[in-house]
Write a protein that holds these residues in place. Structure first.
Motif, PDB file in Angstrom:
ATOM      1  N   ILE A  62       0.996  -0.880   0.096  1.00 44.23           N
ATOM      2  CA  ILE A  62      -0.221  -0.063  -0.177  1.00 44.23           C
ATOM      3  C   ILE A  62       0.200   0.687   0.563  1.00 44.23           C
ATOM      4  CG2 ILE A  62      -1.482   1.212   1.170  1.00 44.23           C
ATOM      5  CD1 ILE A  62      -2.812  -0.976   2.407  1.00 44.23           C
ATOM      6  N   ASP A  63       0.765   1.397  -1.141  1.00 41.33           N
ATOM      7  CA  ASP A  63       1.434   3.607  -0.858  1.00 41.33           C
ATOM      8  C   ASP A  63       0.752   4.807  -0.991  1.00 41.33           C
ATOM      9  OD1 ASP A  63       0.168   4.459  -3.340  1.00 41.33           O
ATOM     10  OD2 ASP A  63       1.170   3.590  -5.109  1.00 41.33           O
ATOM     11  N   ALA A  64       1.410   5.297  -0.303  1.00 43.06           N
ATOM     12  CA  ALA A  64       0.329   6.290  -0.260  1.00 43.06           C
ATOM     13  C   ALA A  64      -0.981   7.298  -0.830  1.00 43.06           C
ATOM     14  CB  ALA A  64       2.169   7.709  -0.137  1.00 43.06           C
ATOM     15  N   ALA A  65      -0.459   7.054  -2.021  1.00 38.09           N
ATOM     16  CA  ALA A  65      -1.651   7.573  -2.362  1.00 38.09           C
ATOM     17  C   ALA A  65      -2.598   6.562  -2.671  1.00 38.09           C
ATOM     18  CB  ALA A  65      -1.796   7.499  -3.956  1.00 38.09           C
ATOM     19  N   GLU A  66      -2.114   5.156  -2.174  1.00 35.08           N
ATOM     20  CA  GLU A  66      -3.703   4.265  -1.584  1.00 35.08           C
ATOM     21  C   GLU A  66      -4.293   4.468  -0.009  1.00 35.08           C
ATOM     22  OE1 GLU A  66      -2.773   0.574  -4.746  1.00 35.08           O
ATOM     23  OE2 GLU A  66      -0.978   1.029  -2.849  1.00 35.08           O
ATOM     24  N   TYR A  67      -2.964   4.513   0.200  1.00 28.01           N
ATOM     25  CA  TYR A  67      -3.849   4.751   2.089  1.00 28.01           C
ATOM     26  C   TYR A  67      -4.121   6.349   2.202  1.00 28.01           C
ATOM     27  CZ  TYR A  67      -3.191   4.213   6.771  1.00 28.01           C
ATOM     28  OH  TYR A  67      -3.876   4.076   8.598  1.00 28.01           O
ATOM     29  N   GLU A  68      -3.977   7.361   1.635  1.00 28.70           N
ATOM     30  CA  GLU A  68      -4.953   8.081   1.371  1.00 28.70           C
ATOM     31  C   GLU A  68      -6.081   8.169   0.624  1.00 28.70           C
ATOM     32  OE1 GLU A  68      -4.402  13.151  -0.422  1.00 28.70           O
ATOM     33  OE2 GLU A  68      -2.892  12.166   0.064  1.00 28.70           O
ATOM     34  N   ALA A  69      -6.547   7.686   0.295  1.00 33.52           N
ATOM     35  CA  ALA A  69      -7.554   7.107  -0.481  1.00 33.52           C
ATOM     36  C   ALA A  69      -8.613   6.695   0.424  1.00 33.52           C
ATOM     37  CB  ALA A  69      -7.155   6.538  -2.062  1.00 33.52           C
ATOM     38  N   ALA A  70      -7.936   5.358   1.055  1.00 34.07           N
ATOM     39  CA  ALA A  70      -8.540   4.181   1.746  1.00 34.07           C
ATOM     40  C   ALA A  70      -8.522   5.297   3.474  1.00 34.07           C
ATOM     41  CB  ALA A  70      -8.109   3.006   1.782  1.00 34.07           C
ATOM     42  N   THR A  71      -8.480   6.236   4.118  1.00 35.65           N
ATOM     43  CA  THR A  71      -8.926   6.586   4.418  1.00 35.65           C
ATOM     44  C   THR A  71      -8.685   8.264   4.784  1.00 35.65           C
ATOM     45  OG1 THR A  71      -6.281   7.765   5.590  1.00 35.65           O
ATOM     46  CG2 THR A  71      -6.752   6.013   6.050  1.00 35.65           C
ATOM     47  N   ALA A  72      -9.411   8.594   2.662  1.00 30.46           N
ATOM     48  CA  ALA A  72     -10.335   9.898   3.587  1.00 30.46           C
ATOM     49  C   ALA A  72     -12.368   9.801   3.747  1.00 30.46           C
ATOM     50  CB  ALA A  72      -9.845  10.199   1.551  1.00 30.46           C
ATOM     51  N   GLU A  73     -12.295  10.484   3.364  1.00 28.27           N
ATOM     52  CA  GLU A  73     -14.267  10.617   3.972  1.00 28.27           C
ATOM     53  C   GLU A  73     -14.862   9.457   3.752  1.00 28.27           C
ATOM     54  OE1 GLU A  73     -17.766  13.468   4.294  1.00 28.27           O
ATOM     55  OE2 GLU A  73     -15.827  14.579   4.122  1.00 28.27           O
ATOM     56  N   ASP A  74     -14.684   9.086   2.264  1.00 30.60           N
ATOM     57  CA  ASP A  74     -15.681   7.490   1.904  1.00 30.60           C
ATOM     58  C   ASP A  74     -14.869   6.277   1.098  1.00 30.60           C
ATOM     59  OD1 ASP A  74     -13.893   8.906  -0.072  1.00 30.60           O
ATOM     60  OD2 ASP A  74     -15.350   8.751  -2.039  1.00 30.60           O
ATOM     61  N   GLY A  75     -13.841   6.555   2.070  1.00 27.34           N
ATOM     62  CA  GLY A  75     -12.745   5.656   2.389  1.00 27.34           C
ATOM     63  C   GLY A  75     -12.928   4.924   2.910  1.00 27.34           C
ATOM     64  N   VAL A  76     -12.942   3.341   2.353  1.00 25.68           N
ATOM     65  CA  VAL A  76     -12.752   1.974   3.410  1.00 25.68           C
ATOM     66  C   VAL A  76     -12.282   2.008   4.932  1.00 25.68           C
ATOM     67  CG1 VAL A  76     -11.076   0.582   2.247  1.00 25.68           C
ATOM     68  CG2 VAL A  76     -12.422  -0.233   3.327  1.00 25.68           C
ATOM     69  N   LEU A  77     -11.221   2.466   4.944  1.00 20.86           N
ATOM     70  CA  LEU A  77     -10.763   2.991   6.340  1.00 20.86           C
ATOM     71  C   LEU A  77     -10.844   4.210   7.196  1.00 20.86           C
ATOM     72  CD1 LEU A  77      -6.763   1.360   5.972  1.00 20.86           C
ATOM     73  CD2 LEU A  77      -8.988   0.676   6.858  1.00 20.86           C
ATOM     74  N   ALA A  78     -12.116   5.013   6.333  1.00 16.00           N
ATOM     75  CA  ALA A  78     -12.362   6.271   6.631  1.00 16.00           C
ATOM     76  C   ALA A  78     -13.084   6.584   8.537  1.00 16.00           C
ATOM     77  CB  ALA A  78     -13.936   6.296   6.461  1.00 16.00           C
ATOM     78  N   THR A  79     -12.495   7.501   8.990  1.00  8.73           N
ATOM     79  CA  THR A  79     -12.560   7.676  10.880  1.00  8.73           C
ATOM     80  C   THR A  79     -14.071   8.237  11.097  1.00  8.73           C
ATOM     81  OG1 THR A  79     -11.436   9.615  10.540  1.00  8.73           O
ATOM     82  CG2 THR A  79     -10.110   7.135  11.237  1.00  8.73           C
ATOM     83  N   ASN A  80     -14.748   8.693  10.156  1.00  7.48           N
ATOM     84  CA  ASN A  80     -15.877   8.932  10.422  1.00  7.48           C
ATOM     85  C   ASN A  80     -17.096   8.458  10.363  1.00  7.48           C
ATOM     86  OD1 ASN A  80     -14.212  10.820  10.279  1.00  7.48           O
ATOM     87  ND2 ASN A  80     -15.065  12.892   9.249  1.00  7.48           N
TER      88      ASN A  80
END
Length: 80
Positions: A62-80
């Motif tokens: 998982i590179d930085a862009a993939e991790y950023e996308a995953a943790t974005a508001e609508d990503g699979v790892l979103a915290t909201n």
């Protein structure tokens, strides 16, 4: 060093999924990408199959862009 590693592991173990560490903290070998081992260690309680979902280019890391996308508001790892 061992004490620091153990402390870091304890912090990650007690952190909830919603409080996932940022990628730099999870990248223990500092290669700029997360292996499945680094990912699962930093996201305890998360199904390891999520790694495959986050690894969108299917290169086994998982590179930085993939991790950023995953943790974005609508990503699979979103915290909201």
């Amino acid at each position: 060093m061992r004490k620091m590693t153990m402390t870091f592991a304890a912090i990650l173990a007690t952190a909830s999924f919603a409080q996932a560490a940022d990628m730099a903290e999870l990248d223990t070998n500092a290669d700029g990408a997360l292996s499945v081992e680094e990912f699962t260690a930093g996201h305890e309680g998360v199904d390891p199959a999520v790694f495959t979902e986050v690894d969108t280019n299917e290169d086994g890391a998982i590179d930085a862009a993939e991790y950023e996308a995953a943790t974005a508001e609508d990503g699979v790892l979103a915290t909201n």
